[in-house]
Design an enzyme around this catalytic site. Structure first.
Site, PDB file in Angstrom:
ATOM      1  N   LYS A 139      50.705  39.643  32.480  1.00 15.58           N
ATOM      2  CA  LYS A 139      50.635  40.194  31.120  1.00 15.58           C
ATOM      3  C   LYS A 139      51.325  41.550  30.965  1.00 15.58           C
ATOM      4  CE  LYS A 139      46.470  37.816  29.513  1.00 15.58           C
ATOM      5  NZ  LYS A 139      45.119  37.943  28.987  1.00 15.58           N
ATOM      6  N   ASP A 155      44.629  38.643  22.315  1.00 13.86           N
ATOM      7  CA  ASP A 155      43.290  38.690  22.928  1.00 13.86           C
ATOM      8  C   ASP A 155      42.357  39.576  22.105  1.00 13.86           C
ATOM      9  OD1 ASP A 155      43.665  37.018  25.093  1.00 13.86           O
ATOM     10  OD2 ASP A 155      44.360  38.615  26.422  1.00 13.86           O
TER      11      ASP A 155
HETATM   12  P1  NAP Z   1      41.191  41.271  35.907  1.00 10.62           P
HETATM   13  O1  NAP Z   1      42.321  42.035  35.301  1.00 10.62           O
HETATM   14  O2  NAP Z   1      41.330  40.734  37.265  1.00 10.62           O
HETATM   15  O3  NAP Z   1      39.923  42.274  35.872  1.00 10.62           O
HETATM   16  C1  NAP Z   1      38.678  41.894  36.375  1.00 10.62           C
HETATM   17  C2  NAP Z   1      37.696  43.049  36.290  1.00 10.62           C
HETATM   18  O4  NAP Z   1      36.466  42.551  36.779  1.00 10.62           O
HETATM   19  C3  NAP Z   1      38.085  44.238  37.161  1.00 10.62           C
HETATM   20  O5  NAP Z   1      37.717  45.429  36.505  1.00 10.62           O
HETATM   21  C4  NAP Z   1      37.228  44.026  38.400  1.00 10.62           C
HETATM   22  O6  NAP Z   1      36.863  45.205  39.062  1.00 10.62           O
HETATM   23  C5  NAP Z   1      35.981  43.428  37.785  1.00 10.62           C
HETATM   24  N1  NAP Z   1      35.203  42.716  38.779  1.00 10.62           N
HETATM   25  C6  NAP Z   1      35.622  41.672  39.548  1.00 10.62           C
HETATM   26  N2  NAP Z   1      34.626  41.286  40.361  1.00 10.62           N
HETATM   27  C7  NAP Z   1      33.573  42.098  40.107  1.00 10.62           C
HETATM   28  C8  NAP Z   1      32.261  42.216  40.647  1.00 10.62           C
HETATM   29  N3  NAP Z   1      31.856  41.405  41.617  1.00 10.62           N
HETATM   30  N4  NAP Z   1      31.447  43.152  40.144  1.00 10.62           N
HETATM   31  C9  NAP Z   1      31.881  43.991  39.195  1.00 10.62           C
HETATM   32  N5  NAP Z   1      33.101  43.944  38.643  1.00 10.62           N
HETATM   33  C10 NAP Z   1      33.940  43.016  39.105  1.00 10.62           C
HETATM   34  O7  NAP Z   1      40.786  40.055  34.985  1.00 10.62           O
HETATM   35  P2  NAP Z   1      40.922  39.967  33.395  1.00 10.62           P
HETATM   36  O8  NAP Z   1      42.256  39.417  33.035  1.00 10.62           O
HETATM   37  O9  NAP Z   1      40.484  41.260  32.829  1.00 10.62           O
HETATM   38  O10 NAP Z   1      39.874  38.804  33.040  1.00 10.62           O
HETATM   39  C11 NAP Z   1      38.470  38.994  33.160  1.00 10.62           C
HETATM   40  C12 NAP Z   1      37.761  37.740  32.677  1.00 10.62           C
HETATM   41  O11 NAP Z   1      37.963  37.562  31.279  1.00 10.62           O
HETATM   42  C13 NAP Z   1      38.286  36.459  33.332  1.00 10.62           C
HETATM   43  O12 NAP Z   1      37.198  35.637  33.673  1.00 10.62           O
HETATM   44  C14 NAP Z   1      39.092  35.804  32.248  1.00 10.62           C
HETATM   45  O13 NAP Z   1      39.105  34.383  32.357  1.00 10.62           O
HETATM   46  C15 NAP Z   1      38.350  36.228  31.018  1.00 10.62           C
HETATM   47  N6  NAP Z   1      39.194  36.172  29.828  1.00 10.62           N
HETATM   48  C16 NAP Z   1      38.795  35.344  28.835  1.00 10.62           C
HETATM   49  C17 NAP Z   1      39.550  35.248  27.697  1.00 10.62           C
HETATM   50  C18 NAP Z   1      39.102  34.331  26.614  1.00 10.62           C
HETATM   51  O14 NAP Z   1      39.913  33.969  25.768  1.00 10.62           O
HETATM   52  N7  NAP Z   1      37.843  33.958  26.580  1.00 10.62           N
HETATM   53  C19 NAP Z   1      40.735  35.993  27.552  1.00 10.62           C
HETATM   54  C20 NAP Z   1      41.102  36.862  28.583  1.00 10.62           C
HETATM   55  C21 NAP Z   1      40.310  36.941  29.722  1.00 10.62           C
HETATM   56  P3  NAP Z   1      37.708  45.759  40.317  1.00 10.62           P
HETATM   57  O15 NAP Z   1      38.907  46.400  39.725  1.00 10.62           O
HETATM   58  O16 NAP Z   1      36.757  46.692  40.986  1.00 10.62           O
HETATM   59  O17 NAP Z   1      38.055  44.556  41.151  1.00 10.62           O
END
Ligand code: NAP
Length: 525
Positions: free
Chosen positions: A318, A354
């Site tokens: 992204k 988003d």
């Molecule tokens: P990302 O960039 O990888 O970020 C994930 C975040 O979660 C990071 O801040 C990470 O922290 C944190 N995290 C991971 N494991 C954790 C744990 N065990 N405890 C606490 N924090 C934790 O992912 P993203 O793109 O933001 O996406 C996040 C979620 O949103 C995904 O499941 C995605 O499918 C969902 N999403 C949904 C939609 C929708 O349309 N519904 C759209 C976009 C995203 P660290 O930096 O410390 O690893």
């Protein structure tokens, strides 16, 4: 077979001879051709019942390809060149192995036969079969060969009816040489099946026939794919509408890695079909995003003549796509992520849907967010869009992260406070948002970012995770008495916005929802 119409060949891969007839009958329902994969039959069954094949095939309603593929070319078992050669011969009493339209001959066997012919052994020592029935095939199931043209030239020397090249792709850009071969075969008047296997090659399976491929393969069902990346014949017809793809068809798709889990192709193709738009939405498994943007997308440098309309962008690309765009809407710039690219004449325009997709379900439940206290867990890409959208609505935002140091840029840029997640209590918050992947189907499914006790007092719990539809976070929130919103609504909301940007039309959101639910159910929820 109707000339010009895309042809789907359904491989029949059964272990017992008695299963062949019913499987062929079932395959015929969705197939233009049927490939009988003899290498899947148990060795003893094939040996003992081989001469029953002509009788069994007599009642076929579709043209049949017979294939006896050894492991090194993607077959089900080890078979020597000698055994492959002998198998095709007539029986000692002169019985002929016939009742089919094509033989698939691996290139080593075909080369051996050509040499024998050159040595004066006569034409093709394969019983009743001759070159007019041969599909000479080259498979590399391990890697993508450096020089596909050299392989094609080797095959060109065969007087076969059809040539076939199937190679393993690692990146969407590996499809370029495959499409180039199809162009070359058309120019040289040869029939070719060209396929890039694996998730990165899926577009060759969907677009191949419209670019001249003699056929594409589609499995009988989800569990019987005969090669990596092969989807079902039903999916090719019903999701990707392969029968109506032509060179005018607009191409859209989602760029990501991994992309196999994405349900965007299901919901967007459903909406495109509903709106009767000549467009198809594909999954693009992209490792080298710079190479993909330069070689396949940007008009001034792309190597493929195709009718691009736009892309969805998912993790991890992204931010990386942004430097390739000619214009980016201010909101996406501030968020630092583009999830939608629109091809506008010669330019590429970037958007972030988003944020709008996230905020819609929230305001529809809570109304104005002005002064509403919101806690966001996570500081990744999705959290950035969430925090930006909440700040636009004048909500009071606090970020909760396992490592607040990592959240420093989000904190500074959006002027929000950040607290450690461990042991945090949320009763002072109206809305609690999970923007981490915890709870997602697979190894994270049983996890949740907070305990049930931490949820007490929260008015509304919003989980961005959409697969499964009900996560542990949502279940425990409901049991604690909180209202809940799942990520499914955001998924549909952001996709609907993408559809408007690409087509200028209003999508049939209900058809998007139905298709997304069906895809999620099939993925195991
Ligand atoms: P990302 O960039 O990888 O970020 C994930 C975040 O979660 C990071 O801040 C990470 O922290 C944190 N995290 C991971 N494991 C954790 C744990 N065990 N405890 C606490 N924090 C934790 O992912 P993203 O793109 O933001 O996406 C996040 C979620 O949103 C995904 O499941 C995605 O499918 C969902 N999403 C949904 C939609 C929708 O349309 N519904 C759209 C976009 C995203 P660290 O930096 O410390 O690893």
């Amino acid at each position: 077979m109707e000339k010009g119409k895309p042809k789907i060949c359904v491989p029949v891969c059964v272990r017992r001879f008695d299963q062949l007839q019913p499987a062929i009958a079932r395959a015929a329902e969705g197939a233009d051709l049927i490939e009988v994969r003899l290498d899947y039959l148990a060795v003893d069954e094939l040996q003992q019942r081989k001469w029953e094949l002509p009788e069994l095939l007599r009642s076929r309603t579709r043209p049949v390809i017979l294939t006896l593929r050894p492991t090194e070319y993607g077959g089900a078992r080890s078979i020597s060149l000698r055994d492959r050669l002998l198998f095709r011969r007539d029986s000692p009493d002169g019985t002929k192995l016939d009742g089919f339209e094509f033989w698939d001959l691996e290139h080593d066997l075909a080369q051996f036969l050509r040499q024998r012919e050159d040595q004066g052994w006569g034409q093709l020592h394969l019983g009743s079969c001759d070159w007019k029935q041969a599909i000479v095939s080259y498979h590399d199931v391990v890697s993508f060969p450096a020089d596909l043209d050299a392989i094609f030239e080797l095959l060109l020397s065969m007087p076969a009816a059809v040539l076939k090249i199937a190679v393993q792709a690692d990146d969407a850009t590996d499809c370029l040489p495959v499409f180039n071969l199809l162009d070359r075969a058309r120019r040289e008047g040869r029939e070719l099946i060209a396929i890039a296997m694996g998730q990165a090659g899926v577009m060759t399976r969907i677009l191949g026939p419209s670019r001249g491929s003699f056929l594409t393969y589609g499995s009988l069902d989800e569990n019987s794919a005969s090669a990596p990346g092969q989807m079902t014949a039903r999916e090719l017809r019903e999701v990707y509408r392969i029968d109506s793809i032509n060179r005018e068809t607009e191409i859209m798709g989602v760029i990501g890695r991994p992309v196999a889990h994405s349900i965007s192709p299901y919901l967007h193709n459903a909406a495109l079909a509903q709106a009767n738009i000549n467009a198809v939405f594909l999954p693009f498994e992209v490792q080298d995003v710079d190479g993909f943007m330069l070689r396949m997308v940007r008009k001034d440098s792309r190597e493929l003549d195709w009718n691009l309309r736009g892309f969805a962008v998912t993790a991890p690309h992204k931010s990386a796509v942004m430097k390739h765009l000619d214009w980016i809407e201010p909101a996406a710039k501030e968020i630092g992520a583009v999830n939608t690219i629109v091809v506008q004449d010669d330019e590429l325009h970037g958007y972030n849907t988003d944020a709008a997709g996230f905020i819609g379900p929230l305001t529809s439940r809570i109304g104005s967010l002005d002064g509403v206290r919101c806690a966001v867990i996570g500081a990744g890409g999705a959290a950035r869009a969430v925090v930006w959208a909440l700040r636009q609505e004048r909500a009071i935002v606090t970020l909760f992260c396992r490592d607040p140091e990592k959240a420093k840029t989000v904190q500074d840029q959006f002027e929000v406070t950040c607290r450690p997640l461990a042991d945090a209590m949320f009763e002072a918050f109206d809305v609690l948002i999970n923007a981490t992947p915890l709870g997602t189907l697979g190894e994270l499914e049983t996890e949740t970012p907070v305990t049930a006790a931490q949820l007490r007092g929260v008015r509304l719990a919003y989980d961005l995770v959409y697969n499964p539809l009900e996560t542990r976070f949502l279940r425990e929130a409901r049991e604690t008495g909180c209202g809940t919103v799942g990520g499914f609504e955001m998924l549909i909301g952001q996709a609907a916005e993408q559809f408007r940007l690409w087509t200028g039309k209003e999508p049939d959101v209900e058809s998007m929802r139905d298709a997304a639910r069906r895809a999620l159910n099939n993925s195991g929820t």
